[in-house]
Design a protein around this motif. Sequence first.
Motif, PDB file in Angstrom:
ATOM      1  N   ILE A 228       0.746  -1.090  -0.050  1.00 12.35           N
ATOM      2  CA  ILE A 228       0.050   0.043   0.022  1.00 12.35           C
ATOM      3  C   ILE A 228       0.902   1.240   0.059  1.00 12.35           C
ATOM      4  O   ILE A 228       2.041   1.222   0.184  1.00 12.35           O
ATOM      5  CB  ILE A 228      -0.973   0.013   1.212  1.00 12.35           C
ATOM      6  CG1 ILE A 228      -0.234   0.055   2.568  1.00 12.35           C
ATOM      7  CG2 ILE A 228      -1.886  -1.274   1.332  1.00 12.35           C
ATOM      8  CD1 ILE A 228      -0.869   0.425   3.819  1.00 12.35           C
TER       9      ILE A 228
ATOM     10  N   ARG B 162      -0.727   7.114   1.757  1.00 14.17           N
ATOM     11  CA  ARG B 162      -2.084   7.772   1.634  1.00 14.17           C
ATOM     12  C   ARG B 162      -3.074   7.061   1.875  1.00 14.17           C
ATOM     13  O   ARG B 162      -4.329   7.434   2.177  1.00 14.17           O
ATOM     14  CB  ARG B 162      -2.246   8.790   0.322  1.00 14.17           C
ATOM     15  CG  ARG B 162      -2.254   7.690  -0.935  1.00 14.17           C
ATOM     16  CD  ARG B 162      -2.152   8.387  -2.228  1.00 14.17           C
ATOM     17  NE  ARG B 162      -2.561   7.380  -3.153  1.00 14.17           N
ATOM     18  CZ  ARG B 162      -2.419   7.937  -4.470  1.00 14.17           C
ATOM     19  NH1 ARG B 162      -1.839   9.211  -4.935  1.00 14.17           N
ATOM     20  NH2 ARG B 162      -2.549   6.940  -5.419  1.00 14.17           N
ATOM     21  N   ASP B 163      -3.039   5.444   1.894  1.00 15.87           N
ATOM     22  CA  ASP B 163      -4.025   4.613   2.095  1.00 15.87           C
ATOM     23  C   ASP B 163      -4.292   4.381   3.640  1.00 15.87           C
ATOM     24  O   ASP B 163      -5.361   3.758   4.167  1.00 15.87           O
ATOM     25  CB  ASP B 163      -3.778   3.275   1.490  1.00 15.87           C
ATOM     26  CG  ASP B 163      -3.457   3.360   0.002  1.00 15.87           C
ATOM     27  OD1 ASP B 163      -4.350   4.110  -0.694  1.00 15.87           O
ATOM     28  OD2 ASP B 163      -2.521   2.571  -0.550  1.00 15.87           O
TER      29      ASP B 163
ATOM     30  N   ASN C  71      -7.406   5.791   5.320  1.00 15.21           N
ATOM     31  CA  ASN C  71      -8.715   5.323   4.893  1.00 15.21           C
ATOM     32  C   ASN C  71      -8.987   4.082   5.345  1.00 15.21           C
ATOM     33  O   ASN C  71     -10.118   3.535   5.733  1.00 15.21           O
ATOM     34  CB  ASN C  71      -8.555   5.105   3.266  1.00 15.21           C
ATOM     35  CG  ASN C  71      -8.568   6.638   2.711  1.00 15.21           C
ATOM     36  OD1 ASN C  71      -9.307   7.457   3.182  1.00 15.21           O
ATOM     37  ND2 ASN C  71      -8.005   6.767   1.643  1.00 15.21           N
TER      38      ASN C  71
END
Length: 410
Positions: free
Chosen positions: A389, A392-393, A396
């Motif tokens: 990943i 920025r993931d 979330n």
Amino acid sequence: MTGIIMIIDGMADRPLKEIDYKTPLEAAHTPYMDEMAKSGINGIMDPIKPGIRAGSDTSHISILGYDPYKVYTGRGPFEAAGVGLDVMPGDIAFRCNFSTSNEEGIITDRRAGRIRQNTDEIASTLNSMEIEGFEDVEVIFKESTGHRAVLLLRGEGLSDQVSDSDPKYDGKPPKEVLALNSSPEAIKTAAVLNKIVKKSYELLKDHPVNMKRRENGENPANIILPRGAGAVPDVMPFNEKYGLNSACIAETGLIKGIARLAGMDVVEVDGATGGIDTNLDNITKSIIENAKKDYDFILINIDGADEAGHDGNLQEKIKFIEKVDKVVEKIRQIPEAYFILTADHSTPISVMDHTGDPVPIVINGPEIRVDEVEKFNENSATKGGLCRIRGRDVMNILLDLMNKSEKFGA
């Protein structure tokens, strides 16, 4: 539920021949990190994107869910906010090193012997210095942790489009600061900085603190090297962005500054130096105490592994990782929490700087889809259920686990 992201700065590394081609994290004895791996979901993470050598600033910005390519204007403003300076629109901020120069103007130690004490006395000498020919520019200078400091320029007609003075390596003179464009503002700012660097040596070479350091066989902090120019970024407050009540527990002014500019509460910890000598007991106590408060998100940054990586000190990096493992033991006991453990970048012993290698990441918490990984390290994590990943993931994923994310679509 409380979301906790614990970032061990510069923890990730590359395999080394002298430890049978293991990384320091693989060589370290980390039973509690390994327990996290066994009971969690693992993966590897590119803080920015594959192959990008992330700074601690840009990687934290990304992990917090902001686009560093839009938000990042330079390291200086974050450092300035981190040490408590009231940065105003139009100010130009720089991070600085207290460094050691010889009489010939050659930098012999970029970090002034990892100076830890009396930097406030040195900073007060530099604060409000007047620059001949540029009396309209106010010079604001403040110490940060260790060898780090912040320089703020305030006045009309200034620009952040200037180069760094830091030569990056010992044995070289400070770089001449250059304007990065032909604007009068950039040209003026470059001229001011060159004068500040020169005057800092004149003011500090015989400073009482440095005279005592020389008597004790320590490198004097007799010059400053500004770098990382930047203007204040405009970012959506973190709590507004995610609907969270957040806090940050960090050691360095840089990470505290990112948190402050994002509107997070910053918790100060006694003895948190940002080095391998940091007080991990106090940091641990602070994490546990603040997890009991009204915060539903806590960002943690612990910096010593990065320092050891930059110094190329393999044994110190291994020992520090093992010390942090005992912090992990206690944090894992915090009830009703999702706990994410990762690094912000790799700082390999062999490179002594950041690289673009991905870092391991593990998530523990209720209803986690546990994978088959049993060790927390760079190689084992590649087999985990998170797969690969980007930074920025992370938010979330965390928000979804905490049932705080919004549905996309009908």
